[in-house]
Write a protein that holds these residues in place. Structure first.
Motif, PDB file in Angstrom:
ATOM      1  N   TRP A 265       1.050  -7.126  -3.181  1.00  0.00           N
ATOM      2  CA  TRP A 265      -0.084  -6.618  -3.952  1.00  0.00           C
ATOM      3  C   TRP A 265       0.429  -5.640  -5.000  1.00  0.00           C
ATOM      4  O   TRP A 265       1.393  -4.877  -4.752  1.00  0.00           O
ATOM      5  N   ASN A 266      -0.222  -5.627  -6.162  1.00  0.00           N
ATOM      6  CA  ASN A 266       0.208  -4.681  -7.182  1.00  0.00           C
ATOM      7  C   ASN A 266      -0.311  -3.272  -6.866  1.00  0.00           C
ATOM      8  O   ASN A 266      -1.159  -3.092  -5.986  1.00  0.00           O
ATOM      9  N   ILE A 267       0.211  -2.291  -7.594  1.00  0.00           N
ATOM     10  CA  ILE A 267      -0.113  -0.891  -7.298  1.00  0.00           C
ATOM     11  C   ILE A 267      -1.607  -0.634  -7.441  1.00  0.00           C
ATOM     12  O   ILE A 267      -2.205   0.102  -6.653  1.00  0.00           O
ATOM     13  N   ASP A 272      -6.725   0.736  -4.991  1.00  0.00           N
ATOM     14  CA  ASP A 272      -8.158   0.476  -4.832  1.00  0.00           C
ATOM     15  C   ASP A 272      -8.549   0.335  -3.371  1.00  0.00           C
ATOM     16  O   ASP A 272      -9.535   0.933  -2.916  1.00  0.00           O
ATOM     17  N   CYS A 273      -7.781  -0.450  -2.583  1.00  0.00           N
ATOM     18  CA  CYS A 273      -8.173  -0.664  -1.185  1.00  0.00           C
ATOM     19  C   CYS A 273      -7.998   0.601  -0.347  1.00  0.00           C
ATOM     20  O   CYS A 273      -8.633   0.742   0.691  1.00  0.00           O
ATOM     21  N   LEU A 274      -7.148   1.529  -0.797  1.00  0.00           N
ATOM     22  CA  LEU A 274      -6.987   2.792  -0.080  1.00  0.00           C
ATOM     23  C   LEU A 274      -7.999   3.845  -0.524  1.00  0.00           C
ATOM     24  O   LEU A 274      -7.948   4.983  -0.046  1.00  0.00           O
ATOM     25  N   GLY A 275      -8.884   3.454  -1.444  1.00  0.00           N
ATOM     26  CA  GLY A 275     -10.002   4.334  -1.779  1.00  0.00           C
ATOM     27  C   GLY A 275      -9.781   5.271  -2.949  1.00  0.00           C
ATOM     28  O   GLY A 275     -10.585   6.189  -3.166  1.00  0.00           O
ATOM     29  N   PHE A 276      -8.718   5.061  -3.720  1.00  0.00           N
ATOM     30  CA  PHE A 276      -8.473   5.918  -4.884  1.00  0.00           C
ATOM     31  C   PHE A 276      -9.206   5.357  -6.099  1.00  0.00           C
ATOM     32  O   PHE A 276      -9.186   4.145  -6.351  1.00  0.00           O
ATOM     33  N   GLU A 277      -9.849   6.245  -6.864  1.00  0.00           N
ATOM     34  CA  GLU A 277     -10.627   5.791  -8.015  1.00  0.00           C
ATOM     35  C   GLU A 277      -9.729   5.266  -9.124  1.00  0.00           C
ATOM     36  O   GLU A 277     -10.113   4.349  -9.859  1.00  0.00           O
ATOM     37  N   GLU A 278      -8.551   5.849  -9.268  1.00  0.00           N
ATOM     38  CA  GLU A 278      -7.615   5.446 -10.313  1.00  0.00           C
ATOM     39  C   GLU A 278      -6.209   5.329  -9.729  1.00  0.00           C
ATOM     40  O   GLU A 278      -5.837   6.124  -8.856  1.00  0.00           O
ATOM     41  N   PRO A 279      -5.400   4.384 -10.217  1.00  0.00           N
ATOM     42  CA  PRO A 279      -4.004   4.291  -9.770  1.00  0.00           C
ATOM     43  C   PRO A 279      -3.231   5.586  -9.987  1.00  0.00           C
ATOM     44  O   PRO A 279      -2.340   5.917  -9.201  1.00  0.00           O
ATOM     45  N   ALA A 280      -3.596   6.322 -11.023  1.00  0.00           N
ATOM     46  CA  ALA A 280      -2.909   7.600 -11.293  1.00  0.00           C
ATOM     47  C   ALA A 280      -3.127   8.587 -10.147  1.00  0.00           C
ATOM     48  O   ALA A 280      -2.215   9.356  -9.793  1.00  0.00           O
ATOM     49  N   PHE A 285      -0.952  11.270  -5.282  1.00  0.00           N
ATOM     50  CA  PHE A 285      -1.005  11.462  -3.827  1.00  0.00           C
ATOM     51  C   PHE A 285       0.294  11.006  -3.164  1.00  0.00           C
ATOM     52  O   PHE A 285       0.876  11.718  -2.340  1.00  0.00           O
ATOM     53  N   PHE A 286       0.749   9.804  -3.521  1.00  0.00           N
ATOM     54  CA  PHE A 286       1.930   9.235  -2.860  1.00  0.00           C
ATOM     55  C   PHE A 286       3.175  10.075  -3.149  1.00  0.00           C
ATOM     56  O   PHE A 286       3.989  10.315  -2.245  1.00  0.00           O
ATOM     57  N   LEU A 292       8.349  10.387  -3.889  1.00  0.00           N
ATOM     58  CA  LEU A 292       8.672   9.188  -4.649  1.00  0.00           C
ATOM     59  C   LEU A 292       7.392   8.615  -5.236  1.00  0.00           C
ATOM     60  O   LEU A 292       6.319   8.753  -4.652  1.00  0.00           O
ATOM     61  N   THR A 293       7.514   7.950  -6.370  1.00  0.00           N
ATOM     62  CA  THR A 293       6.365   7.201  -6.865  1.00  0.00           C
ATOM     63  C   THR A 293       6.232   5.922  -6.055  1.00  0.00           C
ATOM     64  O   THR A 293       7.204   5.461  -5.430  1.00  0.00           O
ATOM     65  N   PRO A 294       5.050   5.300  -6.025  1.00  0.00           N
ATOM     66  CA  PRO A 294       4.920   4.028  -5.310  1.00  0.00           C
ATOM     67  C   PRO A 294       5.913   2.975  -5.783  1.00  0.00           C
ATOM     68  O   PRO A 294       6.494   2.241  -4.976  1.00  0.00           O
ATOM     69  N   THR A 295       6.124   2.882  -7.092  1.00  0.00           N
ATOM     70  CA  THR A 295       7.059   1.887  -7.628  1.00  0.00           C
ATOM     71  C   THR A 295       8.481   2.162  -7.161  1.00  0.00           C
ATOM     72  O   THR A 295       9.209   1.256  -6.776  1.00  0.00           O
ATOM     73  N   ALA A 296       8.886   3.431  -7.187  1.00  0.00           N
ATOM     74  CA  ALA A 296      10.248   3.787  -6.741  1.00  0.00           C
ATOM     75  C   ALA A 296      10.415   3.481  -5.259  1.00  0.00           C
ATOM     76  O   ALA A 296      11.462   2.987  -4.836  1.00  0.00           O
ATOM     77  N   PHE A 297       9.384   3.764  -4.447  1.00  0.00           N
ATOM     78  CA  PHE A 297       9.474   3.468  -3.013  1.00  0.00           C
ATOM     79  C   PHE A 297       9.611   1.961  -2.784  1.00  0.00           C
ATOM     80  O   PHE A 297      10.419   1.514  -1.975  1.00  0.00           O
TER      81      PHE A 297
END
Length: 299
Positions: A265-267, A272-280, A285-286, A292-297
């Motif tokens: 799944w993309n970021i 969205d499925c974790l309940g965040f209004e925006e990917p930013a 949060f992550f 780490l950023t989600p992409t780096a992880f």
């Protein structure tokens, strides 16, 4: 991530048959030799949550993926799998042998004062794997042999005996890593904390991008549990030493790691499925939780 695997799925996909009356057998228990199981079952094991408990004695070289963690193991390991936590086994050689047993929670619920999930190896964040030496391997293998023998007997109370054998393995593992939490007296704060934890865990794992994590704040949980949010926060802090928000964030971060690691799944979908209004917001949060950023992880 695959959908939750039921006992029916297990028997259908791995053994090519479903035992009669399985749907009416609320507790259900069965045990297997690992060698026999892998001769029959050829379907790959999926990273997924099950709706049953599993205890395995595995000899060999493998990696087990459990929640957001991965651990390479070589030798003999006693493993306790919680149905609430997604997992899979990745073999690294062809020398696997051992045993495993499966059972539903109802197999114990009418006979055990404490909930299985209160046991340290089944608690959220607990230790599910216990490396064994040769002597310990022999001792645990003998317990599995006894269970297999009882399954073939016509002894009227054989399942009572099997429950004792399971608890023998549980305590054998716990003696290797003693825990003060086992069978402690449960007070009101602990009871509320346990209910909160169960409600939190019911929302996981996220199995499709359309599934939503809805209870995101202490206030959400307090409303669901019909208590004042201050009372909930105080009970959880006294019982665990952590804040309600800290527990939610920790579990949310754990699920985010699992989704990043085990899905394509993309970021934006994960956010969205974790309940965040925006990917930013998810990225912030992550990074706060993991540095780490989600992409780096993911990379």
């Amino acid at each position: 991530m695959s959908k939750t695997e039921t006992l029916e799925d297990f028997y259908r996909h791995k053994l090519n048959e479903i035992p009669p009356n399985l749907s009416r057998d609320l507790g259900h228990f069965n045990a297997f030799r690992l060698e026999d199981y892998h001769k029959v079952g050829k379907a790959p094991i999926q990273y997924a949550r099950r709706d049953y408990y599993k205890i395995s004695l595995i000899r060999g070289h493998f990696v087990y993926h459990y929640a957001d963690k991965s651990l390479e193991v070589e030798g003999t390991t006693l493993l306790f799998f919680n149905p609430q936590v997604p997992y899979t086994m990745q073999p690294l050689d062809d020398t696997r042998s051992g045993f495993f047993c499966i059972f539903r929670e109802e197999f114990f619920s009418e006979y055990m004062r404490n909930n299985l999930r209160e046991l340290p190896m089944y608690a959220v964040g607990g230790k599910p794997a216990y490396p064994l030496n040769e002597a310990q391997d022999r001792n645990v293998a003998q317990v599995f042999e006894k269970m297999l023998e009882e399954l073939q007997s016509d002894y009227r109370f054989k399942y009572d005996l099997i429950r004792n054998y399971i608890m023998e393995m549980v305590h054998y593992a716990l003696k290797m890593q003693p825990s003060e939490r086992l069978y402690q007296n449960i007070d009101a704060n602990t009871r509320l904390t346990n209910v909160f934890t169960e409600l939190l865990e019911r929302q996981f794992p996220i199995e499709s991008p359309s599934q939503k994590f809805s209870l995101r704040s202490a206030k959400d949980f307090a409303s669901q549990l019909n208590v004042h949010v201050n009372h909930l926060n105080r009970a959880i802090k006294l019982s665990t030493g952590k804040t309600t928000t800290g527990h939610i964030a920790e579990r949310l971060a754990s699920e985010a790691k699992a989704l990043l690691k085990h899905t394509d799944w993309n970021i934006s979908q994960i956010s969205d499925c974790l309940g965040f209004e925006e990917p930013a917001h998810f990225n912030h949060f992550f990074k706060k939780q993991t540095n780490l950023t989600p992409t780096a992880f993911r990379n």
